[in-house]
Design a protein around this motif. Structure first.
Motif, short mmCIF file in Angstrom:
data_model
loop_
_atom_site.label_atom_id
_atom_site.label_comp_id
_atom_site.label_asym_id
_atom_site.label_seq_id
_atom_site.Cartn_x
_atom_site.Cartn_y
_atom_site.Cartn_z
N ARG A 68 80.21 -66.45 40.66
CA ARG A 68 81.05 -66.32 39.46
C ARG A 68 81.94 -65.07 39.55
O ARG A 68 83.09 -65.09 39.10
CB ARG A 68 80.18 -66.28 38.20
N GLY A 197 78.70 -68.44 23.03
CA GLY A 197 78.50 -67.23 22.25
C GLY A 197 79.37 -66.13 22.84
O GLY A 197 79.87 -66.27 23.96
N THR A 223 74.93 -68.72 34.30
CA THR A 223 73.90 -68.89 35.34
C THR A 223 72.55 -69.25 34.69
O THR A 223 71.77 -70.00 35.26
CB THR A 223 73.73 -67.61 36.16
N VAL A 258 71.67 -68.55 25.37
CA VAL A 258 71.00 -68.13 26.61
C VAL A 258 71.92 -67.25 27.44
O VAL A 258 73.12 -67.48 27.50
CB VAL A 258 70.51 -69.36 27.43
N SER A 259 71.33 -66.24 28.05
CA SER A 259 72.08 -65.39 28.99
C SER A 259 71.09 -64.63 29.86
O SER A 259 69.89 -64.62 29.59
CB SER A 259 73.01 -64.44 28.24
N1 PLP Z 1 79.36 -66.65 28.12
C1 PLP Z 1 79.73 -65.36 27.95
C2 PLP Z 1 81.01 -65.06 27.24
C3 PLP Z 1 78.93 -64.32 28.45
O1 PLP Z 1 79.31 -63.05 28.31
C4 PLP Z 1 77.72 -64.64 29.11
C5 PLP Z 1 76.85 -63.59 29.65
O2 PLP Z 1 77.02 -62.43 29.43
C6 PLP Z 1 77.37 -65.99 29.24
C7 PLP Z 1 78.21 -66.98 28.75
C8 PLP Z 1 76.07 -66.37 29.91
O3 PLP Z 1 76.13 -66.14 31.28
P1 PLP Z 1 74.82 -65.85 32.13
O4 PLP Z 1 73.83 -66.86 31.75
O5 PLP Z 1 75.27 -66.00 33.55
O6 PLP Z 1 74.39 -64.46 31.80
#
Ligand code: PLP
Length: 294
Positions: A68, A197, A223, A258-259
């Motif tokens: 990414r 989010g 991810t 989720v993050s």
């Molecule tokens: N969307 C946004 C705008 C984000 O900032 C994030 C993570 O910070 C995500 C989605 C989720 O990404 P990830 O699961 O890779 O942390």
């Protein structure tokens, strides 16, 4: 006291054939100034980043994060990050992480104004405590992102699918959610399509089907969401990428933000409509996310 580790990286060209990049790393004092005042990441937010969760010293899903980062670099016309160099930088930072949960941040900036090269660095620090969000759950409100779902294609310079350092808008959305009595937000396009989010992906459950907004629509491909779809499929559930009308939020059986560092936070209300929290499924998902994943 919170611990912190920081490493400056001299970015290698993407075709550099070295196999050991340790001499391109400089450990710096995380409490001391390290960036030039001409740095475009601080002046303009002109750069990209990734946040990687670390559990007991194991950095989770490093390759999807580096993919990414490369995707964001492409969208922002930044030089392609050298995969092996960044992998080694992450490994160097992970080696500093104590037991428990930590976060490694990767930053690639346009560099110094009029300067020749991008600036890059990695930090590691203790993760914030998300245990209550993961169990009790969170209240969310929907917020209009102010752009219709055609904006990402019509105006690619808005960089909507890149994880750029310009997160002031995302942080403002979280403050607005708090003003409205919630913990977090879900962005909706001005033509009523669910997006993401401000710092998370959205997963919605209807019966045994789990859906998330398709990542093409100017949102990040999370991810954590990707990883959770693997787990949900192992558990026998159906998963899908959909175009999700905002009205569907009022009909779902369950939902999560989720993050990488928060992991899976069950949503207990959307715009004041209460939602049931499936505590045992959520605990399973978070146990999975806390197990070592590559
Ligand atoms: N969307 C946004 C705008 C984000 O900032 C994030 C993570 O910070 C995500 C989605 C989720 O990404 P990830 O699961 O890779 O942390």
């Amino acid at each position: 006291m919170t611990w912190r580790f920081a490493l400056m990286i001299e970015p290698a060209a993407s075709d550099d054939s070295r196999t050991d990049f340790s001499d391109t790393f400089t450990v710096v004092d995380p409490a001391a100034p390290a960036l030039s005042v001409g740095e475009l990441s601080t002046q303009r937010g002109d750069g990209i980043f990734e946040s990687i969760g670390v559990v007991d010293g194991h950095a989770q899903e490093v390759i999807p994060h580096l993919e990414r980062l490369a995707h964001s670099a492409g969208l922002c016309d930044l030089p392609a990050p050298h995969r092996l160099q960044w992998q080694q930088a992450v490994a160097r930072a992970a080696a500093e992480c104590p037991p428990g949960e930590s976060v490694i941040k990767l930053i690639l900036s346009r560099g110094i104004e009029h300067g020749p090269a991008p600036t890059a660095w990695v930090t590691a620090t203790e993760a914030a405590d998300f245990r209550a969000a993961r169990t009790t759950g969170i209240r969310v409100v929907t917020l209009d992102r102010g752009l219709d779902s055609g904006a990402p294609d019509r105006a690619p310079w808005l960089l909507l699918g890149a994880k750029t350092l310009s997160y002031a808008v995302n942080m403002a959305a979280i403050r607005e959610a708090r003003r409205r009595g919630a913990d977090d937000a879900i962005f909706v396009s001005s033509d009523g399509i669910v997006l993401e989010g401000p710092t998370s992906s959205v997963i919605l459950r209807t019966g045994d089907r789990f859906a998330t907004p398709a990542p093409g629509a100017g949102i990040l491909h999370g991810t954590t969401q990707l990883s959770l779809f693997t787990r949900l499929e192992e558990l026998g559930f159906e998963t899908a990428y959909d175009s999700i009308p905002a009205a569907r939020l009022q009909r779902v059986d369950a939902a999560w933000l989720v993050s990488s560092v928060r992991l899976a936070a069950p949503i207990r209300s959307i715009d004041d409509r209460p939602l049931a929290v499936d505590a045992s499924l959520t605990a399973d998902l978070n146990d999975y996310l806390l197990s070592p994943r590559d």
